[in-house]
Enzyme design. Structure first.
Site, PDB file in Angstrom:
ATOM      1  N   ASP A  14       0.838  -1.198   0.000  1.00 37.99           N
ATOM      2  CA  ASP A  14       0.000   0.000   0.000  1.00 37.99           C
ATOM      3  C   ASP A  14       0.872   1.247   0.000  1.00 37.99           C
ATOM      4  O   ASP A  14       0.601   2.209  -0.743  1.00 37.99           O
ATOM      5  CB  ASP A  14      -0.918  -0.026   1.222  1.00 37.99           C
ATOM      6  CG  ASP A  14      -1.731   1.252   1.358  1.00 37.99           C
ATOM      7  OD1 ASP A  14      -2.611   1.473   0.522  1.00 37.99           O
ATOM      8  OD2 ASP A  14      -1.462   2.027   2.295  1.00 37.99           O
ATOM      9  N   GLU A  72      -2.249  -5.249  -3.459  1.00 34.85           N
ATOM     10  CA  GLU A  72      -1.258  -4.537  -2.644  1.00 34.85           C
ATOM     11  C   GLU A  72      -0.228  -5.492  -2.072  1.00 34.85           C
ATOM     12  O   GLU A  72       0.967  -5.159  -2.002  1.00 34.85           O
ATOM     13  CB  GLU A  72      -1.966  -3.770  -1.533  1.00 34.85           C
ATOM     14  CG  GLU A  72      -2.817  -2.617  -2.059  1.00 34.85           C
ATOM     15  CD  GLU A  72      -3.609  -1.909  -0.979  1.00 34.85           C
ATOM     16  OE1 GLU A  72      -4.009  -0.757  -1.215  1.00 34.85           O
ATOM     17  OE2 GLU A  72      -3.838  -2.505   0.091  1.00 34.85           O
TER      18      GLU A  72
END
EC number: 3.1.26.3
Length: 253
Positions: free
Chosen positions: A61, A134
């Site tokens: 992320d 992610e």
């Protein structure tokens, strides 16, 4: 069929088309790390000693946000901080990332889920699909560093990012008309305001101008300054879009 041992008693099936996944990512990932990147908490809870993807997701992320921010900063030098933030948020949203997981990576069958999560259709949950994208980016960063991760992010996100940066409905209308005006090399968008009506219930009128034009491209009213400007921006964006993509006679019924 390829299997990988993740504990003394557990063997998991690796995606049979791993090479296709790696082609989409633009990088390879070792079996151990790949399995971790695909392992949901529910599976790890049912199999003590197995690691889930949450740490990789956390890392990925941050990498994703950095690369997307860097890309916007370099490609759109005229965009404000607010404009870049809105475009970035749309490009890395759950909706955008889950679409990549589903339509590009085709990863649903290989997400390792606990029985309850599996029965509940966890592999098709956008939140989990988003997490997987992610975590895969995080795994690429671990193995290939920032340059490898940057390459993967560009491969996965650039198309979405480009569409988002040039899409009216994806952003608020003030951002949208600014993006389109810059793309069409027309200059800056400015607003001239007027206020009328009683003090307790004023009516705001916004005139939207582009570049050095003396005639506004749009005029609209609203109960607040912002709402009037948003309304004018929407009208103006649609007029610019018609100018950029004029309808042909064959398009008109």
């Amino acid at each position: 069929m390829a299997y990988h041992k993740i504990s003394d008693n557990i063997m998991v099936e690796l995606p049979p088309a791993t090479h296709e996944l790696f082609r989409e990512l633009g990088n390879t990932i070792s079996p151990d790390l790949l399995v971790t990147a695909l392992t949901h908490r529910s599976f790890a809870n049912e199999n003590p000693g197995v690691h889930n993807y949450e740490r990789l997701e956390f890392l990925g992320d941050a990498v994703l946000e950095l690369v997307v921010t860097e890309t916007l900063f370099k490609r759109h030098p005229d965009f404000s901080e607010g404009q870049m933030a809105k475009i970035r948020a749309a490009a890395v949203s759950e909706e955008a990332l889950s679409a990549i997981a589903r339509d590009r990576l085709h990863i649903q069958p290989f997400i390792l889920l606990g029985h309850g999560e599996m029965d509940g259709g966890g592999a098709n949950k956008p939140s989990i699909q988003c997490d997987i994208v992610e975590s895969l980016i995080g795994a690429v960063f671990v193995e290939h560093g920032i340059d490898g991760a940057r390459s993967t992010v560009h491969r996965l996100i650039d198309e979405t990012l480009d569409k988002t940066a040039h899409s009216g409905p994806a952003l608020d209308w003030k951002t949208s008309i600014t993006v389109k005006a810059h793309e069409m090399k027309l200059g800056e968008v400015t607003y001239r305001m007027e206020v009328s009506g009683p003090q307790e219930k004023p009516v705001f009128t916004a005139h939207a101008f582009i570049g050095n034009d003396s005639k506004p491209i749009a005029t609209a009213t609203g109960p607040t300054k912002r709402k009037a400007q948003l309304a004018a921006a929407e009208i103006g964006w649609k007029r610019l879009d018609e100018r950029e993509h004029p309808k042909k006679d064959s398009d008109i019924d």
